[in-house]
Design a protein around this motif. Structure first.
Motif, PDB file in Angstrom:
ATOM      1  N   MET A 156     -37.277  17.670 -38.278  1.00 53.57           N
ATOM      2  CA  MET A 156     -38.535  18.155 -37.726  1.00 53.57           C
ATOM      3  C   MET A 156     -38.747  17.734 -36.276  1.00 53.57           C
ATOM      4  O   MET A 156     -39.603  18.298 -35.578  1.00 53.57           O
ATOM      5  N   GLU A 162     -39.334  25.329 -35.908  1.00 52.64           N
ATOM      6  CA  GLU A 162     -39.994  26.350 -36.710  1.00 52.64           C
ATOM      7  C   GLU A 162     -39.618  27.763 -36.282  1.00 52.64           C
ATOM      8  O   GLU A 162     -39.828  28.716 -37.029  1.00 52.64           O
ATOM      9  N   CYS A 167     -39.737  25.348 -42.171  1.00 48.77           N
ATOM     10  CA  CYS A 167     -40.970  24.576 -42.038  1.00 48.77           C
ATOM     11  C   CYS A 167     -40.910  23.363 -42.961  1.00 48.77           C
ATOM     12  O   CYS A 167     -40.119  23.318 -43.910  1.00 48.77           O
ATOM     13  N   GLU A 168     -41.729  22.382 -42.674  1.00 46.90           N
ATOM     14  CA  GLU A 168     -41.658  21.094 -43.372  1.00 46.90           C
ATOM     15  C   GLU A 168     -41.920  21.228 -44.871  1.00 46.90           C
ATOM     16  O   GLU A 168     -41.400  20.449 -45.678  1.00 46.90           O
TER      17      GLU A 168
END
Length: 340
Positions: A156, A162, A167-168
């Motif tokens: 991240m 992104e 995405c996380e």
């Protein structure tokens, strides 16, 4: 006379409402492949018939079923059940409340055949049913969880990650890190008990003999990979599993084969692919969040984490895990477990 009246009511209750013209297409697609003039019945020794009281030539067979398969037997507006009754020339009563089926007829082999076709409908439904449980090896030790969180932060921290579509929320939860040995569909009420027995059988007949002869099995998690051949359209990220002796693969394949043979799993793959899932786009898409992509570009991640090491564990347990419940420590709820 009560039994005669009951038989009459049985036949009357089977007058299932027929669908309108819009249902004719579905009805025409339902095929039970029954041949009235040439019915060969095999292995019906376990099917018990009873003579219907106060009749000369009527027999009936009664058995219990899982109510989850009611629609599979009856069909939309009774189409499947009506077709089955007509083609076997039997009276079939399906009670969802009492969870039993009663087949009545004057020709024994037609009753056997009706039972066999109902069994086939249930088996076909099982094959399409969703997985509910799985056999797992927990890999959520303190060391691995700490290294996993560092790995997650590293991913991240890369600028504009992104933009790759990742995405996380796609990361696995640290407390749920595991190896999947085989997926299970435990739909019958007795399936959990059967699965527990199968797991105990695997310990006695498969796992213990190998470990007693070869000693402890150490599993290492190192090197990031994608399930997909094209890393620019990745859905699943996983850490490779390294186990030098090859006995983990041998044990895993044997366990999977046993559960397939017992009808609790499906033969979806050729052998068990040992892997530690660290991210999956499904974790986000199942939440029905808008604008979440189903795949992402993992090219940079693979290059940066080709040698990333999460840690090692010694094989010490197998869990029969509930796919949709979790325990207090955050791992999947254990229906049963074996310790080595």
């Amino acid at each position: 006379m009560d039994d005669v009246c009951q038989l009459a009511e049985l036949a009357e209750e089977q007058a299932v409402e027929q669908g309108n013209s819009n249902n004719e297409i579905e009805s025409s697609q339902v095929s039970l492949d029954l041949e009235d003039d040439d019915i060969e019945i095999e292995h019906h020794n376990d099917i018990k018939l009873e003579k219907v009281p106060y009749t000369d030539n009527l027999f009936q067979h009664k058995f219990e079923f899982n109510r989850n398969f009611y629609k599979s037997i009856v069909g939309f507006k009774g189409i499947i059940l009506e077709r089955l009754r007509n083609e076997t020339k039997t009276v079939i009563r399906v009670s969802k409340k009492k969870r039993h089926v009663v087949i009545t007829g004057s020709v024994q082999k037609r009753i056997y055949h009706a039972r066999r076709k109902i069994d086939q409908l249930i088996e076909n439904s099982k094959k399409k049913s969703k997985y509910t449980h799985f056999i797992s090896i927990p890999a959520n030790t303190y060391e691995i969880r700490q290294n996993f969180m560092k790995f997650r932060e590293s991913i991240m921290s890369v600028g504009e990650v992104e933009r790759t579509g990742f995405c996380e929320g796609m990361f696995q939860k640290p407390e749920k890190l595991h190896l999947t040995i085989c997926m299970l569909h435990l739909v019958e009420e007795t399936d959990q008990e059967k699965a527990i027995e199968c797991l105990c059988h695997c310990k006695t007949k498969i796992i213990d003999p190998i470990i007693q002869k070869k000693g402890p099995i150490v599993i290492e998690f190192k090197g990031l990979k994608t399930m997909e051949s094209d890393p620019t359209k990745a859905r699943v990220l996983y850490m490779q599993v390294h186990e030098e002796s090859g006995f983990l693969q041998r044990i895993s394949d044997a366990i999977s084969d046993h559960f397939i043979q017992q009808g609790l799993s499906r033969n979806d793959h050729d052998g068990v692919k040992l892997h530690l899932t660290v991210a999956n786009s499904f974790y986000m898409t199942r939440k029905k969040i808008e604008n979440v992509k189903k795949h992402f570009d993992a090219s940079t991640m693979l290059r940066d984490h080709e040698e990333t090491h999460l840690g090692k564990i010694e094989l010490s347990t197998f869990h029969l895990s509930n796919l949709f419940a979790k325990s207090r420590d955050g791992y999947f709820e254990s229906v049963s477990r074996i310790k080595l």
